[in-house]
Design a protein around this motif. Structure first.
Motif, PDB file in Angstrom:
ATOM      1  N   ARG A 135       3.403  19.605 -15.349  1.00  0.00           N
ATOM      2  CA  ARG A 135       2.636  19.260 -14.095  1.00  0.00           C
ATOM      3  C   ARG A 135       1.437  19.801 -13.795  1.00  0.00           C
ATOM      4  N   THR A 136       0.778  20.863 -14.475  1.00  0.00           N
ATOM      5  CA  THR A 136      -0.459  21.565 -14.099  1.00  0.00           C
ATOM      6  C   THR A 136      -1.514  20.719 -14.774  1.00  0.00           C
ATOM      7  N   LEU A 137      -1.398  19.547 -15.275  1.00  0.00           N
ATOM      8  CA  LEU A 137      -2.484  18.969 -15.950  1.00  0.00           C
ATOM      9  C   LEU A 137      -2.654  17.586 -14.994  1.00  0.00           C
ATOM     10  N   SER A 138      -1.533  17.073 -14.387  1.00  0.00           N
ATOM     11  CA  SER A 138      -1.823  15.827 -13.652  1.00  0.00           C
ATOM     12  C   SER A 138      -2.651  15.654 -12.464  1.00  0.00           C
ATOM     13  N   GLY A 139      -2.645  16.911 -11.662  1.00  0.00           N
ATOM     14  CA  GLY A 139      -3.675  16.864 -10.527  1.00  0.00           C
ATOM     15  C   GLY A 139      -5.153  16.656 -10.871  1.00  0.00           C
ATOM     16  N   LEU A 140      -5.379  17.276 -11.964  1.00  0.00           N
ATOM     17  CA  LEU A 140      -6.836  17.352 -12.495  1.00  0.00           C
ATOM     18  C   LEU A 140      -7.174  15.944 -12.813  1.00  0.00           C
ATOM     19  N   GLY A 182      -9.765   6.465  -8.618  1.00  0.00           N
ATOM     20  CA  GLY A 182     -10.339   6.640  -9.750  1.00  0.00           C
ATOM     21  C   GLY A 182      -9.591   6.932 -10.887  1.00  0.00           C
ATOM     22  N   MET A 183      -8.132   7.044 -10.725  1.00  0.00           N
ATOM     23  CA  MET A 183      -7.343   7.140 -11.802  1.00  0.00           C
ATOM     24  C   MET A 183      -7.234   5.699 -12.676  1.00  0.00           C
ATOM     25  N   ASP A 184      -6.963   4.698 -11.897  1.00  0.00           N
ATOM     26  CA  ASP A 184      -6.975   3.258 -12.021  1.00  0.00           C
ATOM     27  C   ASP A 184      -8.237   2.907 -13.046  1.00  0.00           C
ATOM     28  N   THR A 185      -9.359   3.117 -12.467  1.00  0.00           N
ATOM     29  CA  THR A 185     -10.626   2.423 -13.061  1.00  0.00           C
ATOM     30  C   THR A 185     -10.806   3.309 -14.334  1.00  0.00           C
ATOM     31  N   ALA A 186     -10.715   4.702 -14.139  1.00  0.00           N
ATOM     32  CA  ALA A 186     -10.669   5.785 -15.633  1.00  0.00           C
ATOM     33  C   ALA A 186      -9.980   4.844 -16.578  1.00  0.00           C
ATOM     34  N   PHE A 187      -8.454   4.537 -16.398  1.00  0.00           N
ATOM     35  CA  PHE A 187      -7.782   4.107 -17.598  1.00  0.00           C
ATOM     36  C   PHE A 187      -8.460   2.851 -18.008  1.00  0.00           C
ATOM     37  N   LEU A 188      -8.877   1.709 -17.175  1.00  0.00           N
ATOM     38  CA  LEU A 188      -9.408   0.422 -17.597  1.00  0.00           C
ATOM     39  C   LEU A 188     -10.492   0.607 -18.212  1.00  0.00           C
ATOM     40  N   ALA A 189     -11.281   1.406 -17.782  1.00  0.00           N
ATOM     41  CA  ALA A 189     -12.754   1.886 -18.371  1.00  0.00           C
ATOM     42  C   ALA A 189     -12.457   2.290 -19.903  1.00  0.00           C
ATOM     43  N   MET A 190     -11.471   3.292 -19.984  1.00  0.00           N
ATOM     44  CA  MET A 190     -11.232   3.863 -21.336  1.00  0.00           C
ATOM     45  C   MET A 190     -10.707   2.699 -22.483  1.00  0.00           C
ATOM     46  N   LEU A 191      -9.741   1.944 -21.814  1.00  0.00           N
ATOM     47  CA  LEU A 191      -9.288   0.688 -22.935  1.00  0.00           C
ATOM     48  C   LEU A 191     -10.489  -0.158 -23.132  1.00  0.00           C
ATOM     49  N   PHE A 192     -11.506  -0.426 -22.206  1.00  0.00           N
ATOM     50  CA  PHE A 192     -12.425  -1.353 -22.310  1.00  0.00           C
ATOM     51  C   PHE A 192     -13.579  -0.613 -23.507  1.00  0.00           C
ATOM     52  N   LEU A 193     -13.743   0.543 -23.146  1.00  0.00           N
ATOM     53  CA  LEU A 193     -14.754   1.355 -24.069  1.00  0.00           C
ATOM     54  C   LEU A 193     -14.172   1.837 -25.591  1.00  0.00           C
ATOM     55  N   THR A 194     -12.796   1.700 -25.516  1.00  0.00           N
ATOM     56  CA  THR A 194     -12.266   1.942 -26.951  1.00  0.00           C
ATOM     57  C   THR A 194     -12.506   0.713 -27.747  1.00  0.00           C
ATOM     58  N   ILE A 202      -4.668  -1.619  -1.149  1.00  0.00           N
ATOM     59  CA  ILE A 202      -4.844  -0.783  -2.314  1.00  0.00           C
ATOM     60  C   ILE A 202      -4.667   0.779  -1.859  1.00  0.00           C
ATOM     61  N   ASP A 203      -4.265   1.590  -2.659  1.00  0.00           N
ATOM     62  CA  ASP A 203      -4.417   2.766  -2.659  1.00  0.00           C
ATOM     63  C   ASP A 203      -5.519   3.451  -3.020  1.00  0.00           C
ATOM     64  N   GLN A 204      -6.482   4.035  -2.112  1.00  0.00           N
ATOM     65  CA  GLN A 204      -7.728   4.455  -2.454  1.00  0.00           C
ATOM     66  C   GLN A 204      -7.915   5.729  -2.974  1.00  0.00           C
ATOM     67  N   THR A 205      -6.655   6.593  -2.958  1.00  0.00           N
ATOM     68  CA  THR A 205      -6.845   7.675  -3.557  1.00  0.00           C
ATOM     69  C   THR A 205      -6.750   7.617  -5.001  1.00  0.00           C
ATOM     70  N   SER A 206      -6.013   6.637  -5.373  1.00  0.00           N
ATOM     71  CA  SER A 206      -5.684   6.591  -6.973  1.00  0.00           C
ATOM     72  C   SER A 206      -6.733   5.750  -7.557  1.00  0.00           C
ATOM     73  N   LYS A 219       0.818  -1.298  -0.015  1.00  0.00           N
ATOM     74  CA  LYS A 219       0.091  -0.130  -0.153  1.00  0.00           C
ATOM     75  C   LYS A 219       0.755   1.301   0.070  1.00  0.00           C
ATOM     76  N   THR A 220       1.870   1.271   0.845  1.00  0.00           N
ATOM     77  CA  THR A 220       2.652   2.481   0.912  1.00  0.00           C
ATOM     78  C   THR A 220       3.354   2.694  -0.478  1.00  0.00           C
ATOM     79  N   LEU A 221       3.886   1.750  -1.016  1.00  0.00           N
ATOM     80  CA  LEU A 221       4.468   1.781  -2.515  1.00  0.00           C
ATOM     81  C   LEU A 221       3.476   2.179  -3.543  1.00  0.00           C
ATOM     82  N   ALA A 222       2.181   1.597  -3.296  1.00  0.00           N
ATOM     83  CA  ALA A 222       1.262   2.072  -4.196  1.00  0.00           C
ATOM     84  C   ALA A 222       1.072   3.516  -4.230  1.00  0.00           C
ATOM     85  N   ILE A 223       0.996   4.129  -3.126  1.00  0.00           N
ATOM     86  CA  ILE A 223       0.818   5.509  -2.927  1.00  0.00           C
ATOM     87  C   ILE A 223       1.898   6.304  -3.489  1.00  0.00           C
ATOM     88  N   ALA A 224       3.068   5.887  -3.056  1.00  0.00           N
ATOM     89  CA  ALA A 224       4.329   6.656  -3.636  1.00  0.00           C
ATOM     90  C   ALA A 224       4.482   6.535  -5.136  1.00  0.00           C
TER      91      ALA A 224
END
Length: 372
Positions: A92-97, A294-306, A288-292, A75-80
């Protein structure tokens, strides 16, 4: 002192693990850790991206919670790892959004481009949108090829530039060994390790996916996703060569190489991401790193939808639904391109760079031992 609190925690855990060394046979993280007595931010980001999150070290660790040492390396390395994506992102300005609103950002981008293409066609000639178009060049009835190439070529080139800048920053920070830039042996070793997912096996037993016993399902779904993506990319490259070198316009017959490659890749991108999403939902939350999420789900969802929209377009390309399906598919593809440098996709590139670094370190140690 480290730049973030999670790197401070990672330093603490690596210090504990360096004293214990019980898990050194599980993956590449612990042998790489043992080569160090102190850890810079770059070292910790290197170890975080070298980690494949199999969960074996958490299960095997005698100091994991509720022990007072509270050692939770996965979990610690997943967050890092997730924080490193933002730290090395360009710009860098686009990564946070995207990190905070991955699913919403991807959906808005896909819908916006699909609506633009839909509106472009409807404004030019409404009858074209729902018309039946067959044969070479049918896809370009909705939007001219040069417009499509300019729009998606620009998005693709931007993604390549942003990814290259991110990997460059990561490679510099983790400490490239002096005089080893052309070490082809280490590069080849990293290619073999990455393509086989060598370290996604928990030391030989598999990943812990929320069940009592480890399994190899996560490895299988990763392979389907990775090689499905490569096949789809190969289909696009072959189609580009057909268009510009052979003057053959899409859509191509179902038996032609671009269609065969794309269909096989599309099947992989349906099964792989779906399987990974299911495993992620079932996995022990302590790993699991709960904070990320959404990022993980979005990427997998975009691959699936593509893949889903691409296969739907293949099935409906000779019908009146081709225009709307093409607009939807292109919208999803565009959103995938522009979000690649700021989502989970970068983990593959950073992990590969970390594997190259690890192979270099091991070769350096082997040469040092041989010379003694």
């Amino acid at each position: 002192m480290h730049a973030t609190k999670i790197l401070e925690e990672a330093d603490r855990l690596m210090t504990v693990c360096n004293s214990c060394r019980y898990c050194e046979g599980l993956c590449a993280v612990f042998p790489a850790m043992e080569m160090r007595r102190a850890f810079s931010d770059g070292d910790l980001n290197y170890l975080a991206n070298l980690c494949h999150a199999c969960g074996a070290c958490y299960v095997d660790c005698q100091f994991s919670p509720p022990h007072e040492f509270d050692v939770n390396v996965p979990k610690t390395l997943a967050i890092a790892r997730a924080e490193s994506y933002a730290a090395y992102a360009w710009p860098r300005t686009l990564s946070g959004l995207f990190a905070r609103n991955g699913i919403a950002t991807s959906a808005i981008a896909a819908i916006s481009v699909a609506a633009f293409i839909f509106g472009f066609t409807a404004w030019s000639d409404p009858s074209v949108l729902y018309g039946v178009h067959t044969g070479p060049g049918a896809f370009y009835a909705s939007m001219p090829h040069h417009v499509m190439a300019l729009l998606f070529g620009g998005a693709f080139l931007y993604a390549i530039l942003a990814l290259a800048m991110g990997v460059r920053a990561f490679w510099r920070d983790i400490g490239e060994p002096i005089g080893m830039r052309t070490d082809l042996a280490s590069l080849w070793q990293a290619i073999k390790d990455a393509s086989s997912l060598r370290y996604l096996d928990g030391g030989g037993v598999g990943c812990f996916d929320g069940e009592d016993q480890p399994t190899r399902r996560r490895r299988l779904f990763h392979h389907l996703t990775f090689y499905g993506f490569l096949l789809c990319f190969a289909a696009t490259c072959v189609g580009t060569l057909y268009h510009y070198l052979l003057a053959r316009e899409a859509p191509y017959p179902w038996w032609d190489l671009p269609v065969l490659l794309g269909t096989l890749g599309g099947i992989g991108l349906l099964i792989g991401p779906a399987g990974l999403l299911i495993l992620k939902a079932r996995r022990d939350q302590v790993l699991i790193d709960q904070t990320s999420a959404g990022m993980d789900t979005a990427f997998l969802a975009m691959l699936f939808l593509t893949s889903l929209t691409g296969i739907s377009l293949l099935v409906g390309r000779d019908t009146a639904t081709m225009g709307p399906l093409l607009a939807l598919h292109l919208g999803v593809v565009f959103a995938l391109f522009i979000t690649l440098p700021y989502g989970k996709f970068v983990h593959g590139l950073y992990r590969f760079a970390a594997l190259v670094r690890y192979a270099q370190e091991r070769r350096g140690m082997a040469k040092g031992a041989a010379s003694e």
